[in-house]
Design a protein around this motif. Sequence first.
Motif, PDB file in Angstrom:
ATOM      1  N   SER A  16       0.808  -1.217   0.000  1.00  0.00           N
ATOM      2  CA  SER A  16       0.000   0.000   0.000  1.00  0.00           C
ATOM      3  C   SER A  16       0.840   1.266   0.000  1.00  0.00           C
ATOM      4  O   SER A  16       0.314   2.357  -0.068  1.00  0.00           O
ATOM      5  N   THR A  75      -1.595   9.187   4.480  1.00  0.00           N
ATOM      6  CA  THR A  75      -2.571   8.101   4.582  1.00  0.00           C
ATOM      7  C   THR A  75      -3.953   8.549   4.129  1.00  0.00           C
ATOM      8  O   THR A  75      -4.768   7.725   3.723  1.00  0.00           O
ATOM      9  N   VAL A  80      -4.113   4.239  -2.756  1.00  0.00           N
ATOM     10  CA  VAL A  80      -3.566   2.900  -2.548  1.00  0.00           C
ATOM     11  C   VAL A  80      -3.282   2.306  -3.929  1.00  0.00           C
ATOM     12  O   VAL A  80      -4.156   2.330  -4.788  1.00  0.00           O
ATOM     13  N   VAL A  87      -7.524   6.089   1.036  1.00  0.00           N
ATOM     14  CA  VAL A  87      -8.306   5.378   2.044  1.00  0.00           C
ATOM     15  C   VAL A  87      -9.134   6.402   2.802  1.00  0.00           C
ATOM     16  O   VAL A  87      -8.580   7.337   3.374  1.00  0.00           O
ATOM     17  N   ARG A 153      -4.158   4.600  10.966  1.00  0.00           N
ATOM     18  CA  ARG A 153      -4.351   4.837   9.544  1.00  0.00           C
ATOM     19  C   ARG A 153      -3.543   3.856   8.694  1.00  0.00           C
ATOM     20  O   ARG A 153      -4.017   3.405   7.654  1.00  0.00           O
ATOM     21  N   ARG A 157      -4.970   1.318   6.038  1.00  0.00           N
ATOM     22  CA  ARG A 157      -4.437   1.336   4.671  1.00  0.00           C
ATOM     23  C   ARG A 157      -4.051  -0.074   4.226  1.00  0.00           C
ATOM     24  O   ARG A 157      -4.310  -0.473   3.097  1.00  0.00           O
TER      25      ARG A 157
END
Length: 167
Positions: A16, A75, A80, A87, A153, A157
Amino acid sequence: MTPIRLEPGRGDLGRSIDRRFWLVALLGAVGSLLLLGIPTALIPNPVFGRQIAAEPWAYWVWLVSAPLAGLVFATYAAPVPGGSGPVPATGDRDGFLASLAGLGVFLAVGCPICNKVALVLLGTSGALTIFGPFQPVLGVLSLFALAATLWWRMRTRGRACEVSRSS
């Protein structure tokens, strides 16, 4: 873009995180340095000033908070790889904690008598004798809150990457 793996063989968190994530994190860290450093006069500037010189711990809190804030920002903003976009927030907890941590860092590194709320509530001497000694504690608590938000986070993720891979 080729993903940069943090821990080979350990879940999908490494998948990610790619170059876009690191670029957004870097931009977020620089933005955080400027957004916190200029109004608190940790970065000398002609617009804002301090009546009391910053303590050395204030510079440490400021410098440690910037990369954490940049990573938290990434994040939220960096997509992603292989997913449909960034996200989203998983509820009010992570966004609230990140906002509270940012405000805490700002209050911790700022001049105690330049803080109008502390000045009105406590007066000049109270801001110096009550709020001033509390600022390092507030800084450490804010750093922990930023780290906790980052952990939450990043966990979210990694799960988003698992979902996008299995779809």
